[in-house]
Design a protein around this motif. Sequence first.
Motif, PDB file in Angstrom:
ATOM      1  N   TYR A   2       0.853  -1.191   0.000  1.00 30.09           N
ATOM      2  CA  TYR A   2       0.000   0.000   0.000  1.00 30.09           C
ATOM      3  C   TYR A   2       0.888   1.240   0.000  1.00 30.09           C
ATOM      4  N   SER A   3       0.651   2.154  -0.938  1.00 29.11           N
ATOM      5  CA  SER A   3       1.458   3.376  -1.037  1.00 29.11           C
ATOM      6  C   SER A   3       0.559   4.602  -0.988  1.00 29.11           C
ATOM      7  N   SER A   4       0.931   5.566  -0.131  1.00 27.90           N
ATOM      8  CA  SER A   4       0.143   6.802  -0.052  1.00 27.90           C
ATOM      9  C   SER A   4       1.010   8.054   0.010  1.00 27.90           C
TER      10      SER A   4
ATOM     11  N   PRO B  35      -6.510   6.909  -7.768  1.00 30.62           N
ATOM     12  CA  PRO B  35      -6.259   5.660  -7.053  1.00 30.62           C
ATOM     13  C   PRO B  35      -6.167   4.490  -8.021  1.00 30.62           C
TER      14      PRO B  35
ATOM     15  N   CYS C 167      -2.168   1.980  -4.808  1.00 27.85           N
ATOM     16  CA  CYS C 167      -1.577   3.311  -4.696  1.00 27.85           C
ATOM     17  C   CYS C 167      -2.689   4.349  -4.650  1.00 27.85           C
ATOM     18  N   THR C 168      -2.668   5.216  -3.652  1.00 26.76           N
ATOM     19  CA  THR C 168      -3.651   6.287  -3.570  1.00 26.76           C
ATOM     20  C   THR C 168      -3.370   7.333  -4.652  1.00 26.76           C
TER      21      THR C 168
ATOM     22  N   SER D  50      -2.450  10.266  -4.326  1.00 27.04           N
ATOM     23  CA  SER D  50      -1.268  11.071  -4.009  1.00 27.04           C
ATOM     24  C   SER D  50      -0.033  10.228  -3.726  1.00 27.04           C
ATOM     25  N   GLY D  51      -0.122   8.924  -3.943  1.00 22.69           N
ATOM     26  CA  GLY D  51       1.002   8.047  -3.649  1.00 22.69           C
ATOM     27  C   GLY D  51       2.015   7.975  -4.778  1.00 22.69           C
TER      28      GLY D  51
ATOM     29  N   GLU E  56      -8.981   3.144   2.096  1.00 23.86           N
ATOM     30  CA  GLU E  56      -7.969   4.149   2.413  1.00 23.86           C
ATOM     31  C   GLU E  56      -8.124   4.658   3.845  1.00 23.86           C
TER      32      GLU E  56
ATOM     33  N   ARG F 267      -5.347   4.149   6.963  1.00 22.79           N
ATOM     34  CA  ARG F 267      -4.808   5.257   7.751  1.00 22.79           C
ATOM     35  C   ARG F 267      -4.969   5.003   9.250  1.00 22.79           C
TER      36      ARG F 267
ATOM     37  N   GLU G 179      -2.200  17.430   1.215  1.00 22.30           N
ATOM     38  CA  GLU G 179      -1.260  16.339   0.928  1.00 22.30           C
ATOM     39  C   GLU G 179       0.170  16.780   1.218  1.00 22.30           C
TER      40      GLU G 179
END
Length: 287
Positions: free
Chosen positions: A36-38, A50, A83-84, A86-87, A143, A147, A238
């Motif tokens: 998971y990447s953010s 996303p 990946c979000t 913003s990731g 998401e 978090r 962000e």
Amino acid sequence: MIQKKGRRRKNLKHNQQEIAEILSKIILPEKVEYLYSSASPLDKPVHGIPRLNLLLKEHLNLQLYENGKFFHRQLEAPCFYYCTASGYQWAAEGPEQNRQAISFCYFKEYIRVVIVNSATDIIYYHSPSPLSSGGFMLLGALEHLQRESVSAEIVLHLMKALFTLTVDQICNMEGNYAPRLNRNWGKINSYLRAHRAENISREKLAEQFHLSPGSLSRMAKKYTGMEFTRLRLIYKLELADELLRSTDMTADEIAARCGFNYTSYFYRCFYHHFGITPRQRREGNVE
């Protein structure tokens, strides 16, 4: 996506039946890892949407970013890598990586499907409809819970559910494929994000790209589902989130760095968007 020399890109106009036939044959494995990447660096491009990916065969070497540092990680199939918007999550430079994978990119107006069968056999398809509202709620829950640092089992369960739901919806859609994302908007969006610390007005940005302010607002709404001012605010948040993760700057300093005139307003916006306060982000390291 930039085409490397020698890569063969299939036509986008694959019909829905062909895509549905490919996707319907995918069986999710019992045991699967996930990534998971953010987070993202301040000066690098991100996809802005996303994405849920499933590596089916072989392996994939990714360049990632977390806690202010770049690093590489090799994924082994089967593996989800999410990946979000913003990731930062990019295939590492080097020789073509011969893998099999499925990628879903969730645009506001359609789902972009990328099917990689090998380094030279890649299918691109844009669905005639977007992910359902329920699907976007599931994506948001994924998401939000990530978090909150819930168990890996729950996150993986949500990824599987999102993948299954997406396949089901694509297989039952009717109509022609959707048009591709406007390239001009891609440039505008990248510019806006790269200058997110600045209070760029809609008029100033429109002038920069030789558009009317009204046209810019319509493009933002069409391709992100948000008003221009909302999109600009999210990019600022962000940036603030990344600074809280990777620097020792105070909340007041970060608020000023991100273009907020009042720290109290920054705190309200941050909590509304992330569900935690800036202090909780830093002291509790809530992901």
